[in-house]
Design a protein around this motif. Sequence first.
Motif, PDB file in Angstrom:
ATOM      1  N   ASN A  68       4.118   2.572   6.642  1.00 25.60           N
ATOM      2  CA  ASN A  68       3.158   1.742   5.855  1.00 25.60           C
ATOM      3  C   ASN A  68       3.193   1.601   4.419  1.00 25.60           C
ATOM      4  N   GLN A  69       3.679   2.649   3.897  1.00 30.31           N
ATOM      5  CA  GLN A  69       3.439   2.769   2.367  1.00 30.31           C
ATOM      6  C   GLN A  69       4.580   2.184   1.795  1.00 30.31           C
ATOM      7  N   SER A  70       4.556   1.747   0.668  1.00 27.49           N
ATOM      8  CA  SER A  70       5.755   1.197  -0.166  1.00 27.49           C
ATOM      9  C   SER A  70       6.619   2.321  -0.831  1.00 27.49           C
ATOM     10  N   ASP A  71       7.665   2.052  -1.012  1.00 23.39           N
ATOM     11  CA  ASP A  71       8.652   3.058  -1.631  1.00 23.39           C
ATOM     12  C   ASP A  71       8.146   3.735  -2.702  1.00 23.39           C
ATOM     13  N   GLU A  72       7.416   2.939  -3.658  1.00 19.82           N
ATOM     14  CA  GLU A  72       7.007   3.240  -4.947  1.00 19.82           C
ATOM     15  C   GLU A  72       5.828   4.446  -4.449  1.00 19.82           C
ATOM     16  N   THR A  73       4.951   3.902  -3.846  1.00 17.65           N
ATOM     17  CA  THR A  73       3.802   5.046  -3.477  1.00 17.65           C
ATOM     18  C   THR A  73       4.238   6.119  -2.844  1.00 17.65           C
ATOM     19  N   LYS A 113      14.249   5.411   3.911  1.00 18.54           N
ATOM     20  CA  LYS A 113      13.057   5.611   3.310  1.00 18.54           C
ATOM     21  C   LYS A 113      12.473   7.123   3.041  1.00 18.54           C
TER      22      LYS A 113
ATOM     23  N   ASN B  22      -4.646  -2.866  -1.049  1.00 23.56           N
ATOM     24  CA  ASN B  22      -4.129  -1.931  -1.925  1.00 23.56           C
ATOM     25  C   ASN B  22      -5.103  -0.863  -2.491  1.00 23.56           C
ATOM     26  N   LYS B  50      -3.499   1.155   0.545  1.00 21.18           N
ATOM     27  CA  LYS B  50      -2.023   1.229  -0.053  1.00 21.18           C
ATOM     28  C   LYS B  50      -1.710   2.801   0.344  1.00 21.18           C
TER      29      LYS B  50
END
Lengths: 409, 409
Positions: A68-73, A113, B22, B50
Amino acid sequence: MDIRKRKLAELAVRVGINVRENENVLVNASIDCAEIARLVVEEAYKAGAKQVIVKYRDELISRLHFLNQSDETLCEIPEYLVLENKYYCDNKFARISIVSPKAGIMDDVDPMKVQRQSIEANKKLSFAQEFVMGNNVPWTIIAAANPIWAKKVFPELEENEAVEKLWDAIYDASRVTMDNDCKADWDVHIKNLEKYFVKLNEYNFKSLLFKNSIGTDLEVGLVKNHLWAGGAEFTLDNHLYAPNIPTEEVFTMPDKYNVNGRVYSTKPLDFQGKLITDFYLDFKDGKVVNYDAKENKESLKALIEFDEGSCYLGEVALISHNTPISMSNILFYNTLFDENASCHLALGRAYPMNIKGGLEMSREELAKNNANLSMTHNDFMFGSADMSVKGVTYEGDIIDIFVNGNFVI
Amino acid sequence: MDIRKRKLAELAVRVGINVRENENVLVNASIDCAEIARLVVEEAYKAGAKQVIVKYRDELISRLHFLNQSDETLCEIPEYLVLENKYYCDNKFARISIVSPKAGIMDDVDPMKVQRQSIEANKKLSFAQEFVMGNNVPWTIIAAANPIWAKKVFPELEENEAVEKLWDAIYDASRVTMDNDCKADWDVHIKNLEKYFVKLNEYNFKSLLFKNSIGTDLEVGLVKNHLWAGGAEFTLDNHLYAPNIPTEEVFTMPDKYNVNGRVYSTKPLDFQGKLITDFYLDFKDGKVVNYDAKENKESLKALIEFDEGSCYLGEVALISHNTPISMSNILFYNTLFDENASCHLALGRAYPMNIKGGLEMSREELAKNNANLSMTHNDFMFGSADMSVKGVTYEGDIIDIFVNGNFVI
């Protein structure tokens, strides 16, 4: 409660980290291991520990993060985590890991990921792993059963029965019985392993030749002034501890740039929650130049491409095919056990203690001696019943070490 | 799995913190609550969170710390913990607490040792609690059953049955049924509570008079410009959330220095793992000047003497005796439930939102308005079926608020 559970906890404390009066202890455990984690805490305090911190992880929640989290997070590693790890190093926390593998639960997660997150985390936190692998503090690993793992090992049994049988196998492998004196038995066991590594150190081989019928044909060069070790080790301040429970191996440091040939895996490898099966690696001048796997080749790729050093070896370990874990004929799908049933190699970081004076060497000195400085370290199993291992001396003599899978030295 | 478990998790996310796209979310949970913690994480991601961090605590291990660590070790609060809490505040993590009380497990621990640790921890970490109680972020509390708690509530039942029955009671109290639309039902419930606090705000009472047959005879002054609240609240950035699941109360801010008389508890209070039973407090000019308890008076002493403000009130809450939780006649031995079955008071910190403009006030301004700034906040229950509550207006009129335990206003 099974009396062996407390004995295993006590073993981790008294033999594993061999805890000292007033020592700090960090326990890393899966939340499925709460019962044994609590016993470990109790036993550690009983043995005089000053402070025992337990960090629980929940693999099912990690999976949700990756889904669920973005790569950035995922790749943001907050500063407090760095400070926390620094705290454990500065205050010399001995480490006890309680592993409880759940192979397959990451099957729906993109391994790249996980890889990207892992690389970022390592950039900021690998100093702590380096600290521990550099024998600055005693550390040990034990295992605890869980239903997912148990059903993987014993698919034909009911869940409860499978869990019980897996616990039995863990106790047996760890030399914990209802009525033995574990500490005394471990002292004897450690002495036995010492005989092997003392002899191997005397030979001071230049390289090892591995060959078996499924196609492994590999020469592993050893670094100059390498040291074999096994069973128990010493911290920098000369404190004896046993880093793996169970352990059956003697191991040393390969020459990072001097490994050639092909090696076939003989047991599946659990990497970041995925099982890599039936794989081979081709080495040229130490580097993996070609590879394939029946399942989860993507994960193997992630493992190999982790960083500069992860495509080179960092450890070579010898285990007779007639050790108890191997003779149990149980495939544990977990490295802590399977690596002790089979000769294995590790891709990634080498242990500084496997070279004379290594624990006092700087990174630069270690690199100059062809030690692998990768941020990662992953063992994989390639031993077999028909394995032949020969040692090549600096004089050019070739000595049989293993014949038909067992030590003959 | 019981469908109500997922519905409760969803309720925590969609009504409790009413999560925004987010938003970061921090979940504090006992490790016994892993199942529902995982559902909360899933639902939070589903709703657009997020990053959802879960911090597990293990009360059985906390107990071992208190039994074995020195005061000095217990009271060292490492800097990384401060930084970690700062991280959650700076990144505006919404908070979900999952409580699962285990009353009695701290019975062999010296309450003053817990107290000393708690005071030191609060010195360094209370900024985070202040941040949350100041409505900077949405927060909520839900509960999960565990065997120890279940057997305490239903001692006559088998463990499994007791756990099931406790879950039933939690779902009922939280307005979660197999087939209801929880969110819609909660919207209605919140509107109902609003009717009461709007009316109480219109009256703008100077003080409240509490009286019942077991001896409670207490006048609680209210701060000037106090605000009643209940059900749902707004964060500083105007986001509606529901801090307690369940909740039945309307509450406001007492005048720290204007409380006089005696109050008798009507339900036991779980404080730091110990149950304080049958206690009374005597107030003079706001301060507790005398007290006694049938059991665990030491713990009551610890609670009262925590800091400068912990012997003064910070909250007064009104709950009809005919609310569902009260009518269930279940004694939960837990404040989240029992406080919603009974009028209650809190010793310690006041909620800034309970005074006009309070959320924008500095500590000095709050103090000048007789708001309690203690580092702690502990509710205790004193409602009864025969409770009479009257409001005294600034004009000197006396208005019935409760007759025989229920709202009549």
